[in-house]
Design a protein around this motif. Structure first.
Motif, short mmCIF file in Angstrom:
data_model
loop_
_atom_site.label_atom_id
_atom_site.label_comp_id
_atom_site.label_asym_id
_atom_site.label_seq_id
_atom_site.Cartn_x
_atom_site.Cartn_y
_atom_site.Cartn_z
N THR A 106 0.83 -1.21 0.00
CA THR A 106 0.00 0.00 0.00
C THR A 106 0.86 1.25 0.00
O THR A 106 0.57 2.23 -0.69
CB THR A 106 -0.92 0.01 1.23
OG1 THR A 106 -1.65 -1.22 1.27
CG2 THR A 106 -1.91 1.16 1.18
N LYS A 150 -5.69 10.70 -4.27
CA LYS A 150 -5.56 9.24 -4.25
C LYS A 150 -4.32 8.82 -3.45
O LYS A 150 -4.37 7.84 -2.69
CB LYS A 150 -5.46 8.71 -5.68
CG LYS A 150 -6.75 8.81 -6.47
CD LYS A 150 -6.58 8.24 -7.87
CE LYS A 150 -7.87 8.36 -8.67
NZ LYS A 150 -7.72 7.80 -10.04
N TYR A 177 -5.02 9.20 0.18
CA TYR A 177 -5.89 8.11 0.64
C TYR A 177 -5.08 6.84 0.91
O TYR A 177 -5.26 6.18 1.94
CB TYR A 177 -6.97 7.83 -0.41
CG TYR A 177 -7.60 6.46 -0.26
CD1 TYR A 177 -8.53 6.21 0.74
CD2 TYR A 177 -7.22 5.41 -1.10
CE1 TYR A 177 -9.10 4.95 0.89
CE2 TYR A 177 -7.78 4.15 -0.95
CZ TYR A 177 -8.71 3.92 0.04
OH TYR A 177 -9.26 2.68 0.20
N GLN A 178 -4.16 6.50 -0.01
CA GLN A 178 -3.36 5.29 0.17
C GLN A 178 -2.42 5.40 1.37
O GLN A 178 -2.12 4.41 2.03
CB GLN A 178 -2.58 4.99 -1.11
CG GLN A 178 -3.43 4.53 -2.29
CD GLN A 178 -4.18 3.24 -2.00
OE1 GLN A 178 -3.98 2.57 -0.97
NE2 GLN A 178 -5.08 2.87 -2.90
N LYS A 182 -3.15 7.04 4.17
CA LYS A 182 -4.01 6.78 5.33
C LYS A 182 -4.38 5.29 5.40
O LYS A 182 -4.48 4.71 6.48
CB LYS A 182 -5.27 7.63 5.24
CG LYS A 182 -5.01 9.13 5.40
CD LYS A 182 -6.29 9.93 5.26
CE LYS A 182 -6.01 11.42 5.41
NZ LYS A 182 -7.24 12.24 5.25
N HIS A 183 -4.57 4.70 4.23
CA HIS A 183 -4.89 3.29 4.15
C HIS A 183 -3.73 2.45 4.72
O HIS A 183 -3.92 1.51 5.51
CB HIS A 183 -5.15 2.91 2.69
CG HIS A 183 -5.66 1.52 2.50
ND1 HIS A 183 -5.66 0.90 1.27
CD2 HIS A 183 -6.16 0.62 3.38
CE1 HIS A 183 -6.15 -0.32 1.41
NE2 HIS A 183 -6.46 -0.53 2.67
N ALA A 184 -2.54 2.83 4.33
CA ALA A 184 -1.36 2.11 4.81
C ALA A 184 -1.21 2.23 6.32
O ALA A 184 -0.85 1.27 7.01
CB ALA A 184 -0.12 2.65 4.09
N TYR A 205 -3.62 2.68 8.50
CA TYR A 205 -4.64 1.84 9.14
C TYR A 205 -4.21 0.37 9.13
O TYR A 205 -4.28 -0.31 10.16
CB TYR A 205 -5.97 2.00 8.40
CG TYR A 205 -6.96 0.91 8.71
CD1 TYR A 205 -7.63 0.88 9.93
CD2 TYR A 205 -7.19 -0.11 7.79
CE1 TYR A 205 -8.53 -0.14 10.23
CE2 TYR A 205 -8.09 -1.13 8.09
CZ TYR A 205 -8.75 -1.14 9.30
OH TYR A 205 -9.62 -2.15 9.60
N LEU A 206 -3.77 -0.11 7.97
CA LEU A 206 -3.35 -1.51 7.87
C LEU A 206 -2.19 -1.80 8.81
O LEU A 206 -2.15 -2.85 9.47
CB LEU A 206 -2.96 -1.83 6.43
CG LEU A 206 -4.11 -1.86 5.41
CD1 LEU A 206 -3.54 -2.08 4.00
CD2 LEU A 206 -5.11 -2.95 5.75
#
Length: 277
Positions: A28, A59, A62-63, A65-67, A69-70
Motif C-alpha cells: 500500500t 488518491k 488516501y493510500q 491513510k490506508h497504509a 490503518y493496515l
C-alpha cells in the motif's frame, strides 16, 4: 505546487517509516509513492495540469491513510497472534451485513470467496432488474402520456360536441318560438333543419304564393338565418285532386316558387335547400 507536493511526499514517507508502515504495509505504501510520482511527473510535463494533479494527490493521500490503518491493525496482530481470528471474523461480519441486505447468509468454511461471489451476483441481478424496471417504467410513462393525450382529446371532443348540441338546441327553441303551432313544426334531425309548414297553402291547382303568406315566409327566413350552413328541408303536401304525376309536378312547382321567393329575399345559396313540398 510541485515543490509543495514534493515536501508533502517526503514528510509523509518519513512519518510512515517512523510508524513502521513500510514494514507492515509495504504494498500500500509503494502504491502511494507511485501515485505521488505520477503527480510530480504530470506537473513536470504540464505545469497547468493542476486539476489532474489534485485528483492524483488525493488518491495518494488516501493510500497513505490506508497504509497507516493496515499497519496499525497488523501491528496489533503481530503483538498478539490470537487477534488474527478477530480480524477475519470482522471481515466475515461485514460481509454478512451486506449479504443480509441482499437476502442471504454468507458461508465462510472455504474463505470469503464464495460469499463475495454471491454478493457480486446478487448485486448484478439487482442491477439488471433495476434496468428492466426503468425500461418498463419508461414504457409505461410513454403509454400514460399517450393515454392522457387521448383522454384530453376525448374530453375536448365531448365538451365541443356538448357545446354544439346545446347551441343547436337553443337555436331550435328560438326558432320554435317564431312559429305558432298552426303555422309550422320545427325539427332538427342530424344536420337537417326541417320546417313543416302547415300555414302555407296554395289555391287548388296553382303554385302561386298568396300575399297573406308572405309574413309566414318572412318567419321562415328568420329561422334559416339561425342555421346558415345547414341543409334545409321545407315539407308540405298537396291535396288529393289529380293523379300522382300531376300532383308530383304541382309539388315541384310549388317548391320552386318558395325556393325562388327565399332566394330573392334573403340571398339563399341554391345548393342549401332540399325542397320538398
Amino acid at each position: 505546487m510541485r515543490d509543495l507536493l514534493k515536501k508533502a511526499e517526503d514528510k509523509n514517507v518519513a512519518d510512515l517509516e517512523d510508524k513502521n508502515v513500510a514494514d507492515l504495509a509495504p504494498l500500500t505504501l509503494t502504491e502511494a509513492k507511485s501515485i505521488y510520482q505520477e503527480v510530480l511527473s504530470a506537473l513536470e510535463n504540464n505545469r497547468y495540469a493542476k486539476s489532474n494533479a489534485r485528483e492524483l494527490a488525493a488518491k495518494a493521500e488516501y493510500q497513505v491513510k490506508h497504509a497507516i490503518y493496515l499497519a496499525a491493525v497488523l501491528d496489533e496482530v503481530r503483538k498478539d497472534k490470537k487477534k488474527w481470528e478477530v480480524v477475519f471474523r470482522n471481515f466475515e461480519d461485514r460481509f454478512d451485513q451486506i449479504a443480509s441486505q441482499l437476502g442471504f447468509q454468507g458461508h465462510y468454511e472455504n474463505g470469503l470467496a464464495e460469499t463475495e461471489k454471491d454478493i457480486v451476483l446478487a448485486i448484478q441481478n439487482l442491477t439488471d432488474e433495476n434496468k428492466t424496471l426503468k425500461e418498463e417504467l419508461k414504457e409505461l410513462q410513454t403509454k400514460n402520456e399517450q393515454l392522457s393525450e387521448k383522454v384530453q382529446q376525448y374530453e375536448n371532443t365531448v365538451v365541443t360536441e356538448l357545446e354544439k348540441k346545446k347551441e343547436r338546441e337553443e337555436k331550435l327553441r328560438k326558432i320554435e318560438q317564431i312559429f305558432t303551432p298552426d303555422e309550422a313544426q320545427v325539427l332538427l334531425s342530424g344536420n337537417h333543419l326541417i320546417i313543416r309548414l302547415y300555414g302555407l297553402t296554395f289555391r287548388s291547382g296553382t303554385a302561386v304564393i298568396m300575399p297573406e303568406h308572405f309574413m309566414l315566409l318572412t318567419k321562415v327566413m328568420r329561422a334559416l338565418r339561425e342555421f346558415p350552413n345547414k341543409t334545409i328541408e321545407i315539407a308540405g303536401h298537396t291535396d288529393s285532386q289529380g293523379n300522382d304525376a300531376y300532383n308530383l309536378n304541382l309539388s315541384e312547382n310549388r317548391a320552386a316558387a318558395i325556393r325562388a321567393y327565399l332566394e330573392a329575399n334573403m340571398g339563399l345559396p341554391p345548393d342549401q335547400g332540399n325542397w320538398l313540398i
